[in-house]
Design an enzyme around this catalytic site. Structure first.
Site, mmCIF file in Angstrom:
data_model
loop_
_atom_site.group_PDB
_atom_site.id
_atom_site.type_symbol
_atom_site.label_atom_id
_atom_site.label_comp_id
_atom_site.label_asym_id
_atom_site.label_seq_id
_atom_site.Cartn_x
_atom_site.Cartn_y
_atom_site.Cartn_z
ATOM 1 N N SER A 1 0.835 -1.365 -0.035
ATOM 2 C CA SER A 1 -0.026 -0.033 0.045
ATOM 3 C C SER A 1 0.878 1.132 -0.090
ATOM 4 O O SER A 1 0.547 2.242 -0.470
ATOM 5 C CB SER A 1 -0.830 -0.070 1.284
ATOM 6 O OG SER A 1 -0.187 -0.067 2.663
ATOM 7 N N ARG B 1 3.630 -5.003 16.632
ATOM 8 C CA ARG B 1 2.089 -4.509 16.517
ATOM 9 C C ARG B 1 1.034 -5.391 17.176
ATOM 10 O O ARG B 1 0.040 -4.972 17.734
ATOM 11 C CB ARG B 1 1.696 -3.919 15.173
ATOM 12 C CG ARG B 1 2.575 -2.867 14.684
ATOM 13 C CD ARG B 1 2.434 -2.805 13.000
ATOM 14 N NE ARG B 1 2.599 -3.931 12.290
ATOM 15 C CZ ARG B 1 2.396 -4.019 10.847
ATOM 16 N NH1 ARG B 1 1.972 -3.057 10.424
ATOM 17 N NH2 ARG B 1 2.703 -5.081 10.361
ATOM 18 N N ASP C 1 -2.286 -8.320 11.770
ATOM 19 C CA ASP C 1 -3.613 -8.638 11.481
ATOM 20 C C ASP C 1 -4.242 -9.804 12.412
ATOM 21 O O ASP C 1 -5.387 -10.043 12.419
ATOM 22 C CB ASP C 1 -3.849 -8.959 9.964
ATOM 23 C CG ASP C 1 -3.345 -7.561 9.148
ATOM 24 O OD1 ASP C 1 -3.670 -6.824 9.296
ATOM 25 O OD2 ASP C 1 -2.624 -8.001 8.104
ATOM 26 N N HIS D 1 -2.099 -8.779 2.278
ATOM 27 C CA HIS D 1 -1.686 -7.501 2.886
ATOM 28 C C HIS D 1 -2.973 -7.159 3.901
ATOM 29 O O HIS D 1 -3.374 -8.039 4.595
ATOM 30 C CB HIS D 1 -1.464 -6.436 1.622
ATOM 31 C CG HIS D 1 -0.888 -5.319 2.065
ATOM 32 N ND1 HIS D 1 -0.323 -5.070 3.223
ATOM 33 C CD2 HIS D 1 -0.804 -4.095 1.537
ATOM 34 C CE1 HIS D 1 0.305 -3.758 3.549
ATOM 35 N NE2 HIS D 1 -0.180 -3.214 2.296
ATOM 36 N N HIS E 1 5.405 -12.919 7.302
ATOM 37 C CA HIS E 1 5.681 -11.554 6.990
ATOM 38 C C HIS E 1 6.829 -11.555 5.927
ATOM 39 O O HIS E 1 7.866 -12.241 6.119
ATOM 40 C CB HIS E 1 5.924 -10.502 8.071
ATOM 41 C CG HIS E 1 5.845 -9.074 7.652
ATOM 42 N ND1 HIS E 1 6.873 -8.311 7.246
ATOM 43 C CD2 HIS E 1 4.670 -8.335 7.826
ATOM 44 C CE1 HIS E 1 6.423 -7.294 7.047
ATOM 45 N NE2 HIS E 1 4.951 -7.244 7.544
HETATM 46 N N1 CMX Z 1 0.591 -19.770 5.898
HETATM 47 C C1 CMX Z 1 0.745 -20.875 4.970
HETATM 48 N N2 CMX Z 1 1.826 -20.751 4.160
HETATM 49 C C2 CMX Z 1 2.662 -19.536 4.447
HETATM 50 C C3 CMX Z 1 2.427 -18.605 5.082
HETATM 51 C C4 CMX Z 1 1.125 -18.840 6.225
HETATM 52 N N3 CMX Z 1 0.679 -17.742 6.875
HETATM 53 N N4 CMX Z 1 3.258 -17.435 5.148
HETATM 54 C C5 CMX Z 1 4.076 -17.955 4.157
HETATM 55 N N5 CMX Z 1 3.807 -19.076 3.676
HETATM 56 C C6 CMX Z 1 4.187 -19.776 2.531
HETATM 57 C C7 CMX Z 1 4.225 -19.024 1.407
HETATM 58 O O1 CMX Z 1 2.865 -19.068 0.622
HETATM 59 C C8 CMX Z 1 5.359 -19.555 0.463
HETATM 60 O O2 CMX Z 1 4.824 -20.887 -0.012
HETATM 61 P P1 CMX Z 1 5.153 -21.274 -1.610
HETATM 62 O O3 CMX Z 1 6.841 -21.364 -1.562
HETATM 63 O O4 CMX Z 1 4.691 -22.455 -1.716
HETATM 64 O O5 CMX Z 1 4.606 -20.302 -2.509
HETATM 65 C C9 CMX Z 1 6.364 -19.867 1.523
HETATM 66 O O6 CMX Z 1 5.701 -20.080 2.569
HETATM 67 C C10 CMX Z 1 7.369 -18.909 1.608
HETATM 68 O O7 CMX Z 1 7.133 -17.489 1.927
HETATM 69 P P2 CMX Z 1 7.698 -16.422 2.814
HETATM 70 O O8 CMX Z 1 8.943 -16.120 1.894
HETATM 71 O O9 CMX Z 1 7.819 -16.979 4.144
HETATM 72 O O10 CMX Z 1 6.711 -15.267 2.730
HETATM 73 P P3 CMX Z 1 6.286 -14.024 1.748
HETATM 74 O O11 CMX Z 1 7.452 -12.748 1.887
HETATM 75 O O12 CMX Z 1 6.295 -14.653 0.400
HETATM 76 O O13 CMX Z 1 4.985 -13.698 1.848
HETATM 77 C C11 CMX Z 1 2.909 -12.936 3.518
HETATM 78 C C12 CMX Z 1 4.626 -13.085 3.065
HETATM 79 C C13 CMX Z 1 2.534 -12.119 4.613
HETATM 80 C C14 CMX Z 1 2.181 -12.630 2.102
HETATM 81 C C15 CMX Z 1 2.714 -14.667 3.687
HETATM 82 O O14 CMX Z 1 3.567 -14.910 4.816
HETATM 83 C C16 CMX Z 1 1.394 -14.704 3.952
HETATM 84 O O15 CMX Z 1 0.519 -15.240 2.931
HETATM 85 N N6 CMX Z 1 0.629 -14.779 5.192
HETATM 86 C C17 CMX Z 1 -0.737 -14.842 5.240
HETATM 87 C C18 CMX Z 1 -1.588 -13.595 4.885
HETATM 88 C C19 CMX Z 1 -1.207 -12.302 5.895
HETATM 89 O O16 CMX Z 1 -1.175 -12.624 7.147
HETATM 90 N N7 CMX Z 1 -0.979 -11.046 5.359
HETATM 91 C C20 CMX Z 1 -0.693 -10.014 6.161
HETATM 92 C C21 CMX Z 1 0.806 -9.331 6.122
HETATM 93 C C22 CMX Z 1 0.768 -8.206 6.976
HETATM 94 C C23 CMX Z 1 0.013 -7.210 6.206
HETATM 95 O O17 CMX Z 1 0.585 -6.567 5.309
HETATM 96 O O18 CMX Z 1 -0.968 -6.494 6.588
#
Ligand code: CMX
Length: 435
Positions: free
Chosen positions: A240, A326, A372, A270, A317
């Site tokens: 964002s 947070r 979140d 996000h 994250h």
């Molecule tokens: N549950 C299951 N799998 C997860 C996970 C979770 N909470 N977090 C990461 N992973 C997985 C990814 O999907 C990725 O899988 P693939 O290789 O199969 O595609 C792998 O672990 C590696 O990911 P990462 O490098 O640890 O995380 P990223 O930097 O790619 O993504 C984020 C970060 C936040 C998008 C991810 O942790 C996620 O999807 N979390 C759940 C959604 C969430 O809570 N988002 C809010 C973030 C805060 C905000 O911006 O408000």
């Protein structure tokens, strides 16, 4: 499948497999300025933007102008409440000084004076079907106010570059001032049959927002002060913030730039994760038939979510590598004010159960909760149960950081943002050359 779709599917599957192989086998190969992993992996860690309001450390978490969240809870003015006022954080982010109570009172008065929302914005909202997602309503309302942009008018009249920051500052102040009224209007029209609550101009920005949402308790006002402070900024690289920054670099005005940023916040990876967390917990409790699940029951449900190929919302994250400060600040608030709330207790149990499971997958870089994971349970307690609205609350707060930052971008005369992209042919050939 129709012909074009079929062709696209086949071609994309082939390249998908190749891209996956490059990520796995060639991730460390260095290309001009970045590695293959960074090029294919969403530019993680690439330093390419100046952002003044805050810096994110993977281990320490967010620091606003050098101050951690616990420090801000001590140092920022609290007005009539017990939590820091978001006005104080905006002041700090904009000018890098901790404001006095008097400074913050001045800012509250400024935002009160500037809070008049144009009538056509309410009309635009009223023209939408009530089942329009609150984030779509929010984006539309912000965009609709673009007609009042002082920057746009001054630019059209002809303005020197050195002057850009002045109308941007005015737009930013007006936009922030109006956001609580707009968000509360969306909430009340969507979930309370348009039974709107008039602003109370004797209150600070966050307390007035709490009042317009429909809860006048001191505890809820304090929660909103804390909530709107801790969600305000997370350095510039998050989607964002980066979107707002990118769009504003084209000299699009603050209204359109912020509306664009909010479309990024509305994604489930996000800001929308805050609604997804409560949806996920509610579904879990329904499936288990209890509001006091055991850790074993939660663990089994988590495994089911992962097996279904979904993420656990509120966990993980892109930068952080420890429990989000947070999240911890909200946990402290809950321990002080609502330790017996059943949903809060589920959130705490999930906090014990999920990290070891995610760690066990071997690929998740951060198994800890993010901001979140906790916010929804607090809001539910104070009667804001309609979780589709939660990302709007996040957005009202996020305005403070991203809009402070665009004041800086225009004051510094930062140029149009224009990184370089490459195609797969270039990458293939470059990797062949290097091999
Ligand atoms: N549950 C299951 N799998 C997860 C996970 C979770 N909470 N977090 C990461 N992973 C997985 C990814 O999907 C990725 O899988 P693939 O290789 O199969 O595609 C792998 O672990 C590696 O990911 P990462 O490098 O640890 O995380 P990223 O930097 O790619 O993504 C984020 C970060 C936040 C998008 C991810 O942790 C996620 O999807 N979390 C759940 C959604 C969430 O809570 N988002 C809010 C973030 C805060 C905000 O911006 O408000």
């Amino acid at each position: 499948m129709e012909k074009l779709k079929q062709k696209f599917f086949e071609k994309s599957q082939t390249l998908r497999a190749e891209v996956k192989r490059w990520s796995k086998e060639k991730g460390d190969v260095q290309l001009d300025t970045v590695s293959v992993r960074q090029l294919l992996g969403g530019a993680r860690g690439v330093k390419m933007m100046l952002w003044e309001p805050s810096v994110l450390d993977p281990v320490e978490g967010i620091r606003f102008r050098g101050y951690s969240i616990p420090q801000l809870r001590e140092l920022l003015p609290k007005g009539d409440g017990t939590e820091p006022l978001p006005e104080g954080l905006f002041w700090l982010m904009l000018v890098n000084e901790i404001p006095t109570e008097e400074d913050v009172k001045w800012l509250t008065d400024q935002w009160t004076q500037r809070s008049n929302v144009p009538e056509h914005t309410f009309k635009a909202l009223d023209s939408l079907s009530p089942d329009t997602h609150p984030m779509t309503q929010f984006v539309l309302a912000i965009s609709s106010m673009q007609s009042t942009s002082i920057f746009s008018r001054r630019y059209a009249d002809g303005m020197s570059k050195g002057e850009y920051w002045r109308p941007v500052y005015e737009d930013v102040m007006n936009l922030i001032a109006r956001l609580p009224r707009i968000a509360a209007y969306i909430y009340r029209r969507t979930y309370h049959k348009g039974d709107h609550i008039a602003p109370d101009i004797s209150l600070d920005w966050a307390a007035n927002f709490a009042h317009m949402l429909g809860n006048d308790s001191e505890d809820f006002k304090n929660l909103m002060r804390l909530y709107l402070t801790i969600h305000a900024d997370h350095e510039g690289g998050n989607a964002s913030a980066h979107t707002t920054h990118l769009v504003n670099s084209t000299l699009s005005d603050p209204y359109l730039s912020f509306a664009a940023g909010m479309t990024a916040l509305a994604g489930p990876l996000h800001g929308l994760a805050n609604q997804e967390v409560v949806k996920w917990i509610t579904n879990m409790l329904d499936a288990l038939g209890t509001d006091e699940p055991t850790k074993e029951q939660i663990a089994e449900y988590v495994q089911g979510t992962l097996k279904a190929g979904k993420v656990i919302p509120g966990y993980g994250h892109a930068v952080l590598r420890r429990p989000d400060p947070r999240f911890m600040a909200q946990k402290v608030f809950a321990e002080e004010h609502l330790p017996d709330d059943k949903m809060v207790q589920v959130v705490w149990k999930v906090f014990e159960v999920v990290p070891p499971i995610l760690q066990g997958l071997g690929k998740v870089k951060n198994p800890w909760p993010n901001v979140d994971a906790h916010s929804g349970a607090l809001l539910m307690h104070y009667g804001i149960k309609e979780y589709s609205f939660y990302t709007v609350l996040f957005g009202v707060s996020r305005a403070l950081g991203v809009l402070a930052s665009i004041c800086w971008s225009r004051a510094l005369g930062l140029p149009l943002e224009r990184p370089k992209s490459v195609n797969s042919q270039w990458l293939r050939e470059t990797l062949e050359e290097k091999a």
